[in-house]
Write a protein that holds these residues in place. Structure first.
Motif, PDB file in Angstrom:
ATOM      1  N   ILE A 162       0.896  -1.137   0.004  1.00 49.84           N
ATOM      2  CA  ILE A 162       0.043  -0.051  -0.004  1.00 49.84           C
ATOM      3  C   ILE A 162       1.014   1.329   0.051  1.00 49.84           C
ATOM      4  CG2 ILE A 162      -1.709   1.343   1.138  1.00 49.84           C
ATOM      5  CD1 ILE A 162      -2.848  -1.345   2.072  1.00 49.84           C
ATOM      6  N   GLY A 165       2.833   1.330  -3.306  1.00 46.93           N
ATOM      7  CA  GLY A 165       2.034   1.543  -4.432  1.00 46.93           C
ATOM      8  C   GLY A 165       1.532   2.953  -4.488  1.00 46.93           C
ATOM      9  N   THR A 236      -0.667  -3.697  -9.133  1.00 40.16           N
ATOM     10  CA  THR A 236      -2.353  -3.424  -9.224  1.00 40.16           C
ATOM     11  C   THR A 236      -2.679  -1.885  -8.691  1.00 40.16           C
ATOM     12  OG1 THR A 236      -2.616  -5.623  -9.031  1.00 40.16           O
ATOM     13  CG2 THR A 236      -4.611  -4.579  -8.793  1.00 40.16           C
ATOM     14  N   ILE A 237      -2.021  -1.857  -7.471  1.00 38.80           N
ATOM     15  CA  ILE A 237      -2.213  -0.592  -6.516  1.00 38.80           C
ATOM     16  C   ILE A 237      -1.721   0.548  -7.507  1.00 38.80           C
ATOM     17  CG2 ILE A 237      -1.899   0.732  -4.636  1.00 38.80           C
ATOM     18  CD1 ILE A 237      -1.947  -1.736  -3.088  1.00 38.80           C
ATOM     19  N   GLY A 241      -4.354   2.994  -8.893  1.00 40.21           N
ATOM     20  CA  GLY A 241      -4.281   4.376  -8.102  1.00 40.21           C
ATOM     21  C   GLY A 241      -3.853   5.456  -8.916  1.00 40.21           C
ATOM     22  N   ALA A 282      -8.199   1.327  -5.524  1.00 41.85           N
ATOM     23  CA  ALA A 282      -7.020   0.653  -5.796  1.00 41.85           C
ATOM     24  C   ALA A 282      -6.564  -0.264  -4.513  1.00 41.85           C
ATOM     25  CB  ALA A 282      -6.082   1.812  -6.048  1.00 41.85           C
ATOM     26  N   VAL A 283      -6.692   0.052  -3.275  1.00 42.89           N
ATOM     27  CA  VAL A 283      -6.156  -0.658  -2.516  1.00 42.89           C
ATOM     28  C   VAL A 283      -6.934  -2.011  -2.416  1.00 42.89           C
ATOM     29  CG1 VAL A 283      -5.994  -0.606   0.175  1.00 42.89           C
ATOM     30  CG2 VAL A 283      -5.019   1.552  -1.322  1.00 42.89           C
ATOM     31  N   GLY A 286      -6.085  -4.247  -4.632  1.00 42.59           N
ATOM     32  CA  GLY A 286      -4.687  -4.832  -4.585  1.00 42.59           C
ATOM     33  C   GLY A 286      -4.768  -5.815  -3.611  1.00 42.59           C
ATOM     34  N   SER A 358     -15.128  -1.887  -5.091  1.00 45.58           N
ATOM     35  CA  SER A 358     -14.261  -0.985  -5.730  1.00 45.58           C
ATOM     36  C   SER A 358     -14.734  -0.225  -6.961  1.00 45.58           C
ATOM     37  CB  SER A 358     -12.817  -1.601  -5.862  1.00 45.58           C
ATOM     38  OG  SER A 358     -12.771  -2.607  -7.013  1.00 45.58           O
TER      39      SER A 358
END
Lengths: 373, 883
Positions: A162, A165, A236-237, A241, A282-283, A286, A358
């Motif tokens: 996190i 990212g 991914t994050i 993000g 995003a978090v 992820g 999300s």
């Protein structure tokens, strides 16, 4: 009522094309397709001729009424896709049902051994104990240790992924100039593309000896698995993000800069708050990726199922929900399979749920920002 | 404009003061320390290193930094990049000084790396504390705020609590309640120290204290290299080898942040510089992580994967052709912006071509002198659970041989590339009345041969005593070959027989160019297809007629290309110049096509073809044991993983065939036909959710639903379907996005012209959306190619497979439903990802070298897909933006 349904069906099948011939072509083609499916289900011998008939009719239709047939074919593709999604979901739940009915809530709340519920399970889980929670031979089934292992690994992965990212997303969206972005963005994608089995092999071949030297541990642990999964969840994050940060209209930030704010002040007070919901999406995504990660965890922690002792011991090891399935499926008995399906359904529900949440958050953010620009 | 901006411009123009240089040095020192600690953490530079070894490391670092800084400075001088910021220049200079100084210290003293890191941290603490105090005393000119802020205060409270906790644990142990006092007191103290004083003190003194404490702990070896903390409750513990680098890395990070604030004079610009430095360092860390993972796997697998790689020089030359074409294309394009130095631009432009030319020349030398190039090295194999070293080499042999497969593939690729570059020569040149009748004959001849093929296939080679297959067929093949050669010679003949300047003559023969090339290719292709049907290979004195014909046709086309290229040099007229360029490309297209046919002929007949000592062979001239051999049980050499490679290829093909048409079709319906409403929204959410579903869940579905319906065994087909299910959502999502991105104006314009909806979709929407669809598809395929978890459940995992699936020959027609069966598709297969997993699952009996090599090949395959996808996207995006 029936008439309305018929009109709808007609509308879906034929669109607005009213020509007699096109209706005939599409109707014949669709009918033949239904016949093929029927044959496949009830008289497999006739399926192939029926399929050949469908192909021939569709080819003729393609030559004569291409538009209508093309529409039918895309409709067919849509129906098949939707069916696939539907089938996977339903089938998973149906397969998991026997285990649920047999073990009841025992799988997830209170494990049973040889049919006897273990009433003091939670006390045993907190206090040091040598009991087994997963022993298909003696009928001890409990997914709780695997769930706890998933939680620990995901937590460590989140702690790694996190912050890194988010800083990465800020860098790509706000700090880097165009030329640098052209290099870094594909780089992040490539990082996402490295197969998980490659991470797993690195963990298996290299990290184990490193751990023994540096962490005084006799083998792989939640800590290492979590860090590796964190690196895997990082892209991914970063990319989701970054999307969120980039979708903040430039006008908002320009106003701040025009008032004399520095770039960092703009980021801190305009971009990040405006994109906050997108960043949290995003978090979530992820973390979903981290939960679903299989091969790296299975390769690094080739251990049985058990609770960390004490619960926060990151140097312990246990199979997670995913690696439990991957490692045990090949040698599983009938009733074990059912339990593995429960694990699969849990993963499916959790991760798909996180994805839907999300998506909802992102959509809300886009709508809000649309109103402001 | 605010004062901050004025300050910023002043920095660019003015020279920096000695304070600036000192702080820049501190930032640079932090960066060096950070990088070194990362290397120490993975034990590339052990913490106990001292003396000359440590000196060598820092010297390497110094040389690397000088190289980097020097190259950047050179590029800046040549106007390739522009580095005007004093801060960047300052940090670059600081890097040079810092690495140089550390090198000197390491050589001159006997301190270990751990101690040195401790002293570096103490030095940083002193510089930062001093900078803060001199700012407070107004010795230097800064613009601090009233306080460093609650955010920094909170952060230092947490840091303080951690340090206090560790301190308390050491002094009185973790067991007593009194321990709690330490973290609370230190944490609150640091927070107060951060928040209460003016910003210049508040953001330097706490940093100085924390970094100084860490430095003292490390430098005095209170936590030394051999230090261990192994709490009884936990399974593992911590050693100095991990803790010292973590301390040093953390200290370096926060001192870099504080030094950056000092450098920019605190206040808003200071916070910006501090935050940006951290963000940049983080990005650098990510890139370094990625590159090192990839490089690590590739280098670890390199020796085993490339052992015994042998190829003939001629094969390499053939393989170089497409690369040379690419390099030529690059040399024709302009690189860089207008501000680039002219010479630099020119060098950048022609560098690839020159390099490839040099490589080609070296390979040609091998061919001429007959001396092979060899690079020998060792690799290890696993025998009775022991790793045994073996010698091997990568060799380029001087055989003038090339494999038919390689030749055909390369020539076909070149044919496609050249054909796409060829525009049109319609309505160019003079009319040749006889050529017109030949043009009408060509389709008739091709159709006749096609009819003959169909006839022989349907009624057999000798219907009613007529030797349709042997005599008639062979005659037609021979006649077709001769006709093709004649057609291919038409362009040159046309140029030779007309009058006028060479350029005019070549231009006038344009119809003969098109007729010769396309007609010749069509006729020879038909003859080639007819040949195996007849069962005879016509030849003269043991030399195949079709092959000779293809060779002569190639020469004729090459000659035509050469003539038009020469003619082009003599003309000055722009239009003629372009037309002759088209003719050159057309000639080359023909040559590439005929060479491809030659390769296909050798493949089809199974007998090689030699002319002037140069051979096209059916046996491979490329020997690559890792990829082209299956596992050899009990052999001296271990063989390779060909079954896994073949399995992965089929899996990717199957999944693509399943998912791509379905996904694109559904995307077209959902975007173009269906009403945008609740239904499409639900489908979109569901596909997105399916896309993020863990892959193992797909595996479960495949194992429990698909396998029982396909005969109950783990099978290749089940693997294809499961990977197809995984690919489907991505294809659908990316296709929908790119179709949606096509502007509505396109559709409106098309509709306004009276074009029907489907015609609009087919000729307007889909072509515009295709780049996005293709890119998304390629990236998705790259992802599923490396997918392992579902394959373990549905494909099985076999170590050391000895046979690869043979899908093409597995098809069988039977008289009862389902009429077509393919037992190969229904059999288990190896694949690259499961191969790697099998090595892991085998434990000590799995060869780690084989595992690394398989992982390296898997990684290369996946990264190739990604590279192609990303390049395609960049290319299409540029095209959209600039054209």
């Amino acid at each position: 009522m029936l008439h309305q349904v018929w009109v709808d069906v007609q509308h879906t099948l034929f669109g607005t094309d009213e020509a007699e011939g096109s209706r005939l072509a599409v109707g014949a083609s669709a009918g033949m397709l239904l016949a093929t499916i029927g044959a496949f289900l009830f008289a497999p011998a006739a399926a192939l001729p029926a399929l050949a008939g469908f192909v021939i009719i569709t080819t003729i239709g393609w030559v004569t009424y291409q538009g209508a047939i093309a529409r039918l074919l895309t409709l067919l593709a849509t129906v098949l896709t939707v069916l696939t999604v539907f089938l996977i979901t339903v089938f998973l739940f149906v397969s998991a049902l026997p285990a649920f009915t047999e073990h009841g809530s025992g799988l997830l709340l209170l494990p049973a051994e040889s049919g006897e519920p273990r009433w003091f399970f939670w006390l045993e889980a907190v206090l040091p104990t040598a009991e087994t929670f997963w022993n298909p031979l003696s009928g001890a089934y409990s997914l709780i240790p695997a769930i706890w292992a998933t939680v620990i690994v995901t937590f460590i992965a989140g702690a790694v992924a996190i912050p890194l990212g988010l800083f990465g997303a800020l860098f790509i969206a706000e700090v880097a100039d165009d030329r640098l972005r052209e290099i870094i963005k594909p780089g992040v994608e490539v990082l996402a593309g490295i197969p998980s089995i490659v991470y797993g092999f690195i963990g298996f071949a290299v990290l184990n000896s490193f751990i023994q030297g540096s962490f005084l541990d006799d083998g792989a642990s939640f800590l290492i698995a979590g860090i590796v999964v964190g690196i895997m969840a990082l892209p991914t994050i970063v990319s989701v993000g970054e999307d969120a940060l980039s979708s903040v209209p430039d006008a908002m930030g320009d106003g701040a800069v025009a008032m004399g704010a520095t770039e960092w002040q703009k980021m801190k007070s305009i971009s990040i708050p405006a994109a906050f919901s997108g960043i949290s999406a995003a978090v979530i995504l992820g973390l979903g990726r981290a939960i679903g990660e299989t091969m790296a965890v299975a390769a690094i922690m080739a251990a049985g199922v058990g609770f960390a002792d004490p619960l926060f011991d990151v140097f312990d090891a246990s199979a997670t929900l995913t690696s439990l399935i991957a490692v045990n499926y090949g040698s599983a008995s009938e009733s074990t399979l059912d339990v593995l399906f429960v694990a699969g359904v849990m993963l499916f529900v959790i991760v798909a749920g996180m994805s839907i949440v999300s998506q909802y958050i992102e959509r809300q953010m886009k709508q809000k920002l649309k109103g402001q620009s | 404009m605010s004062e901050a901006y004025a300050h910023d411009t002043a920095l660019v123009t003015e020279g920096s003061t000695s304070y600036d240089r000192l702080v820049d040095g501190a930032i640079a020192l932090s960066i060096v320390a950070f990088a070194t600690t990362l290397l120490a953490l993975v034990e590339l530079v052990p913490l106990g290193t001292a003396g000359a070894t440590l000196g060598n490391y820092f010297l390497t670092l110094f040389v690397a930094v000088s190289g980097g800084v020097g190259l950047t400075a050179g590029a800046s001088w040549a106007n390739v990049v522009s580095v005007t910021s004093q801060r960047v220049r300052g940090v670059a200079g600081g890097l040079l000084v810092a690495t140089g100084g550390l090198t000197a210290v390491a050589y001159l003293t006997t301190v270990t790396l751990a101690t040195l890191l401790g002293f570096v941290l103490i030095g940083q603490a002193l510089i930062i504390g001093g900078a803060g105090i001199s700012s407070r005393l107004d010795i230097i000119d800064t613009e601090p705020d009233a306080s460093a802020g609650l955010l920094a205060g909170g952060a230092f409270a947490v840091i303080g609590a951690a340090i206090g906790g560790a301190l308390g644990g050491t002094v009185i142990g973790f067991d007593s309640i009194a321990w709690l006092v330490f973290p609370i007191v230190v944490g609150v103290g640091l927070a107060v120290l951060t928040i209460v004083p003016r910003e210049d003190l508040g953001s330097t003194i706490p940093v100085g204290l924390v970094v100084g404490t860490l430095g003292v702990v490390v430098a005095t070896a209170a936590i030394g290299v051999g230090w261990q903390w192994n709490p009884e409750t936990l399974d593992g513990g911590f050693t100095g080898g991990v803790v010292i680098p973590l301390f040093a890395a953390f200290g370096a990070l926060i001192s870099a942040w504080a030094a950056a604030k000092c450098r920019a004079g605190f206040g808003a610009p200071g916070r910006e510089y501090g935050a940006f430095l951290i963000i940049n360092l983080n990005a650098l860390l990510m890139v370094v992580t990625m590159v090192s993972i990839v490089l690590f796997v590739l280098t670890r697998g390199a020796t085993y994967a490339t052992r015994g790689l042998t190829t003939s020089a001629l094969t390499l030359l053939v393989l170089l052709v497409p690369l040379l074409a690419l390099a030529t294309e690059f040399a024709r394009s302009r690189v860089g912006g207008g501000e680039w130095n002219r010479t630099v631009r020119l060098v950048t432009q022609i560098a690839p071509l020159a390099t490839l030319g040099a490589v080609a020349a070296v390979i040609t030398t091998v061919l001429i002198t007959g001396n092979p190039i060899e690079y020998g090295f060792n690799y290890q194999i696993l025998q009775n659970r022991n790793l045994i070293p073996r010698e091997t080499a990568i060799t380029i042999t001087p055989n003038p041989e090339v494999g038919a497969v390689i030749l055909a593939v390369v020539a076909s690729v070149m044919w496609i590339a050249l054909f796409r570059n060829y525009g049109s020569l319609r309505n160019v040149g003079a009319a040749f009345p006889r050529a017109e009748s030949v043009r009408q004959l060509v389709p008739v001849a091709v159709a006749g041969m096609a009819a003959l093929i169909g006839g022989v296939l349907l009624v057999g080679p000798t219907p009613a005593g007529v030797p349709l297959g042997s005599v008639v067929g062979v005659g037609v093949v021979a006649a077709g070959t001769l006709a093709a050669v004649g057609l291919a010679a038409l362009p040159v003949a046309g140029v030779a027989t007309t009058n006028g300047s060479i350029a005019d003559r070549t231009q006038a023969s344009a119809p003969l160019f098109t007729l010769g090339v396309f007609g010749g290719l069509a006729v020879l292709t038909a003859a080639l297809l007819l040949q195996p049907v007849t069962g005879h290979t016509p030849g003269i004195a043991g030399v195949d007629l079709v092959a000779v014909g293809a060779l002569f046709a190639t020469l004729a086309c090459g000659l035509a290309a050469g003539v038009s290229a020469y003619a082009r040099r003599t003309t000055t007229e722009t239009l003629q110049d372009r037309l002759l360029g088209e003719e050159t490309i057309l000639g080359l297209t023909g040559a590439a096509g005929f060479i491809a046919l030659l390769g296909l002929h050798v493949l089809a007949t199974g007998s090689g073809f030699t002319v002037l000592g140069v051979s096209v062979t059916t046996e491979g001239t490329l020997s690559w044991p890792m990829i082209l051999q299956p596992y050899i049980p009990l052999g001296a050499e271990p063989g390779g993983i060909m079954p896994a490679v073949v399995g992965t290829v089929w899996l990717v093909i199957g999944a693509t065939l399943f998912a791509v048409p379905l996904g694109i079709g559904a995307a077209v319906f959902l975007t173009e036909y269906a009403e945008q409403g609740r239904f499409t929204a639900v489908v979109e959410i569901a596909t997105n959710a399916l896309w993020s579903t863990p892959s193992i869940v797909f595996g479960l579905f495949g194992a429990a639903f698909i396998i029982p319906r396909l005969g109950g065994n783990e099978s290749l087909l089940a693997g294809m379907l499961v990977l197809g299910f995984m690919l489907l959502p991505l294809v659908l999502i990316t296709s929908r996005e790119s179709i949606k991105a096509v502007p509505d104006e396109y559709r409106d314009a098309s509709a306004a012209l009276g074009v029907s909806q489907w015609e609009t979709i087919k000729s307007v929407v889909l072509p515009a959306a295709m780049p996005g669809v293709i890119t998304g598809g390629i990236l998705g395929i790259g992802r599923i190619a490396g997918e392992t978890a579902p394959l373990i459940l549905v494909l099985g995992s076999t170590l050391n497979a000895t046979e690869s699936v043979n899908v093409l020959q597995g098809f069988q027609f039977v008289a009862e439903p389902p009429f077509i069966i393919n037992d190969q598709l229904l059999a288990a297969s190896a694949s690259l990802p499961t191969q790697v997993w099998a090595v892991i699952a085998a434990g000590v009996s799995g060869s780690p070298q084989m595992g690394w090599a398989s992982a390296a090949i898997l990684l290369s395959v996946v990264l190739t897909f990604y590279a192609i996808g990303i390049t395609a996207r960049t290319y299409f995006r540029r095209k959209l933006n600039y054209e």
